[in-house]
Design an enzyme around this catalytic site. Structure first.
Site, PDB file in Angstrom:
ATOM      1  N   HIS A 136      67.781  17.796 -33.904  1.00  0.00           N
ATOM      2  CA  HIS A 136      67.008  17.472 -34.951  1.00  0.00           C
ATOM      3  C   HIS A 136      65.591  17.471 -34.846  1.00  0.00           C
ATOM      4  CE1 HIS A 136      66.474  15.400 -39.167  1.00  0.00           C
ATOM      5  NE2 HIS A 136      66.459  16.614 -39.312  1.00  0.00           N
ATOM      6  N   SER A 174      62.869  12.241 -41.946  1.00  0.00           N
ATOM      7  CA  SER A 174      62.119  12.631 -42.984  1.00  0.00           C
ATOM      8  C   SER A 174      60.885  11.732 -43.441  1.00  0.00           C
ATOM      9  CB  SER A 174      62.864  12.678 -44.234  1.00  0.00           C
ATOM     10  OG  SER A 174      62.161  13.161 -45.369  1.00  0.00           O
ATOM     11  N   LYS A 223      71.971  21.439 -44.368  1.00  0.00           N
ATOM     12  CA  LYS A 223      72.226  20.408 -43.578  1.00  0.00           C
ATOM     13  C   LYS A 223      73.795  20.713 -42.977  1.00  0.00           C
ATOM     14  CE  LYS A 223      68.546  18.267 -42.725  1.00  0.00           C
ATOM     15  NZ  LYS A 223      67.750  18.437 -41.179  1.00  0.00           N
ATOM     16  N   ASP A 260      62.464  22.134 -37.776  1.00  0.00           N
ATOM     17  CA  ASP A 260      63.524  21.002 -38.170  1.00  0.00           C
ATOM     18  C   ASP A 260      64.649  21.130 -37.207  1.00  0.00           C
ATOM     19  OD1 ASP A 260      64.379  18.883 -40.068  1.00  0.00           O
ATOM     20  OD2 ASP A 260      65.931  20.147 -40.498  1.00  0.00           O
ATOM     21  N   LYS A 262      57.129  15.178 -38.773  1.00  0.00           N
ATOM     22  CA  LYS A 262      57.831  16.382 -37.936  1.00  0.00           C
ATOM     23  C   LYS A 262      57.055  17.689 -38.422  1.00  0.00           C
ATOM     24  CE  LYS A 262      62.208  16.199 -38.251  1.00  0.00           C
ATOM     25  NZ  LYS A 262      62.581  17.230 -39.131  1.00  0.00           N
ATOM     26  N   THR A 263      57.358  17.974 -39.536  1.00  0.00           N
ATOM     27  CA  THR A 263      56.897  19.475 -40.145  1.00  0.00           C
ATOM     28  C   THR A 263      55.262  19.646 -39.860  1.00  0.00           C
ATOM     29  OG1 THR A 263      58.897  19.589 -41.730  1.00  0.00           O
ATOM     30  CG2 THR A 263      56.859  20.759 -41.974  1.00  0.00           C
ATOM     31  N   ARG A 282      60.418  19.293 -52.404  1.00  0.00           N
ATOM     32  CA  ARG A 282      60.643  20.053 -51.053  1.00  0.00           C
ATOM     33  C   ARG A 282      59.945  21.552 -51.471  1.00  0.00           C
ATOM     34  NH1 ARG A 282      62.506  17.902 -46.102  1.00  0.00           N
ATOM     35  NH2 ARG A 282      63.545  16.215 -46.606  1.00  0.00           N
ATOM     36  N   ARG A 320      70.502  14.705 -50.564  1.00  0.00           N
ATOM     37  CA  ARG A 320      71.829  14.922 -50.076  1.00  0.00           C
ATOM     38  C   ARG A 320      72.313  13.791 -50.696  1.00  0.00           C
ATOM     39  NH1 ARG A 320      72.672  13.413 -45.604  1.00  0.00           N
ATOM     40  NH2 ARG A 320      70.860  12.571 -44.870  1.00  0.00           N
TER      41      ARG A 320
END
Length: 526
Positions: free
Chosen positions: A216, A234, A197, A253, A238-239, A317, A54
């Site tokens: 989030h 990130s 996003k 997410d 989390k994933t 990604r 980003r």
């Protein structure tokens, strides 16, 4: 005056507009246009050129009658004029009209039908349209898609480069949100994550106004209907931690929490793949097949991805549909959470691998949103640096942070939710000295927290942060539970821990008046 609706309608009404294509059609177009190539498993692999993440300094919100009094303006939510937006919008749409074809997808954000967002995505690239089809919620039929009246439209033209001196942008790239017109305008960057996003930011603006908490976080649910949320920035896990074969995945997410429970905002997952392996993360590894999109992953001549290669970027990604996870919950809607996990990757090695938080501590750590940046990840960084992202998602929060923190505090109270802080980072010393927490140990601690077993444990209080640390967890060595015990020098630990605590205190000052009580109750007096 620019007629925004008419301009885009003229563009997508052209015979060359490719509307609501299937995955095979999008893959075929992407290959024909030389936008990417197939891997050995059938995933579509593409590179994003100069922008591999980003571009927050190039993101703006149009300051108008809708946004002026509601948006929390500042470094994250930068204002831009209606005139600049209108001029760029007209240029971009005209630019796309000259292309041989554009790609259009209509779908939804939000699995809760009462509050879902109708959206349309118009892309210059076929692979970007496939990304949108993967990440947003797909209508069941093309006929349903054609009936969707969009509340927001994304217009993305990666090869259109702005001229800052003429167009009023910061650089050639721009991401501009018009809340009044319902348009997200993207140009100059090929990074597909900007689309995902941007819509999340819109949901963070719309949902709280409807009494719904936007978050989030990832989420999963057990066979006993016990729901767990995983907040984290990130690289914190989390994933990975939410993709648990023993539980159904709600999403990885972005979620909402309403009067009925939790729902996924998306229709896909967007996982970091650097160092991905079938052994450590089998669910994610197996999900990357035909219908998935890889970004900036190095592929050899046989089509095999090299997930250990960060040559293009460390931010490699994979985007894949939710149903590529065998135990995904579809539709992705579940009840109220029993457990909330705040994830941090502490590269200083001073936070416990797991600790139980009071409601006051939960609000403090939610507002702080701590993790750390490693040495070598950016030019000039030679030692770990603290990173604070409000509510674990400050780049995507148009409203003031306390809006989200107060909603979370009320929900924790109402539903008597257990909250834990989990450090997936380092132990026994900071990065370069200690070692990363073993994923198997983290999984074991998290599973026992979610089952409720950990709450029945005996706890001891950490002297620096005031955290409640379990004295034992089955299957986890007792000596790693209190991080001070893992350091060779207790004095060195105390010094590093106190330094991190002072970083927390300094960061919290940005919340200004009214935050003193939250800091004091959280154990970090200003």
């Amino acid at each position: 005056m620019v007629n925004h609706t008419e301009l885009i309608q003229n563009l997508i009404s052209k015979e060359t507009a490719q509307i609501q294509l299937s995955v095979p059609q999008l893959v075929e177009n992407s290959l024909r246009r030389d936008e990417g190539k197939l891997t050995e498993t059938g995933a579509l692999s593409a590179e994003t050129g100069k922008y591999t993440g980003r571009s927050p300094k190039d993101r703006f919100i149009v300051e108008d009658d809708v946004s002026r009094e509601k948006v929390d303006w500042g470094e994250v939510n930068q204002p831009i004029s209606q005139e600049i937006f209108d001029n760029l919008y007209e240029k971009v749409v005209n630019y796309l009209e000259e292309k041989d074809e554009v790609f259009v997808f209509s779908g939804y954000a939000g699995a809760d039908e009462k509050t879902r967002l109708n959206l349309k995505v118009v892309n210059e690239y076929s692979w970007h349209n496939m990304f949108a089809r993967t990440m947003f919620i797909r209508p069941e039929t093309k006929e349903e898609a054609l009936e969707i009246d969009p509340q927001f439209t994304i217009v993305s033209a990666p090869t259109f480069k702005a001229d800052p001196a003429v167009d009023g942008t910061e650089s050639e790239a721009f991401i501009i949100v018009s809340l009044e017109k319902g348009i997200i305008l993207i140009g100059g960057t090929e990074y597909a994550g900007e689309m995902k996003k941007s819509i999340f930011s819109i949901m963070n603006y719309l949902l709280p106004e409807q009494g719904v908490m936007s978050m989030h976080c990832s989420a999963n649910v057990g066979e006993n209907k016990d729901v767990a949320l995983f907040f984290g920035l990130s690289g914190t896990g989390k994933t990975t931690l939410s993709a648990d074969p023993q539980r159904e995945l709600i999403g990885d997410d972005e979620h909402g929490w309403n009067e009925d429970g939790v729902f996924n905002i998306e229709g896909g997952c967007y996982a970091k793949t650097i160092s991905l392996s079938a052994e450590k993360e089998p669910e994610i590894f197996q999900a990357i097949r035909f219908g998935s999109v890889l970004e900036n992953v190095v592929i050899d001549e046989t089509g095999k991805p090299d997930y250990d290669n960060g040559e293009l970027t460390e931010n490699t990604r994979a985007a894949y549909p939710l149903d590529h996870i065998d135990n995904a919950l579809i539709p992705s809607v579940a009840g109220h959470p029993n457990t909330i996990i705040f994830l941090t990757a502490d590269a200083f090695g001073v936070l416990p691998p797991i600790s139980k938080l009071t409601k006051s501590q939960a609000m403090y750590h939610f507002l702080s949103g701590f993790t750390s940046k490693l040495a070598g990840t950016e030019r000039g960084i030679t030692s770990p640096q603290p990173v604070f992202s409000t509510c674990f998602g400050s780049p995507f929060l148009p409203l003031h942070a306390t809006t989200y923190a107060n909603m979370l505090g009320d929900l924790i109270d109402k539903h008597e939710v257990d909250v834990y802080l989990v450090n997936t980072g380092w132990s026994g010393g900071e990065y370069g000295v200690g070692k990363r927490m073993d994923l198997a140990y983290t999984r074991s601690m998290v599973r026992r927290a979610i089952s409720g077993e950990l709450a029945l444990n005996t706890f001891e209080q950490d002297s620096t942060f005031g955290l409640s640390i379990p004295v034992s967890v089955p299957g986890v060595p007792n000596e790693i539970l209190n991080p001070k015990n893992t350091w060779e020098s207790s004095d060195a630990y105390d010094e590093k821990a106190q330094s991190l605590k002072e970083s927390f205190i300094e960061n919290f000052k940005k919340f200004g008046e009214g935050s003193e009580k939250i800091a004091e109750n959280g154990g970090f007096s200003l």
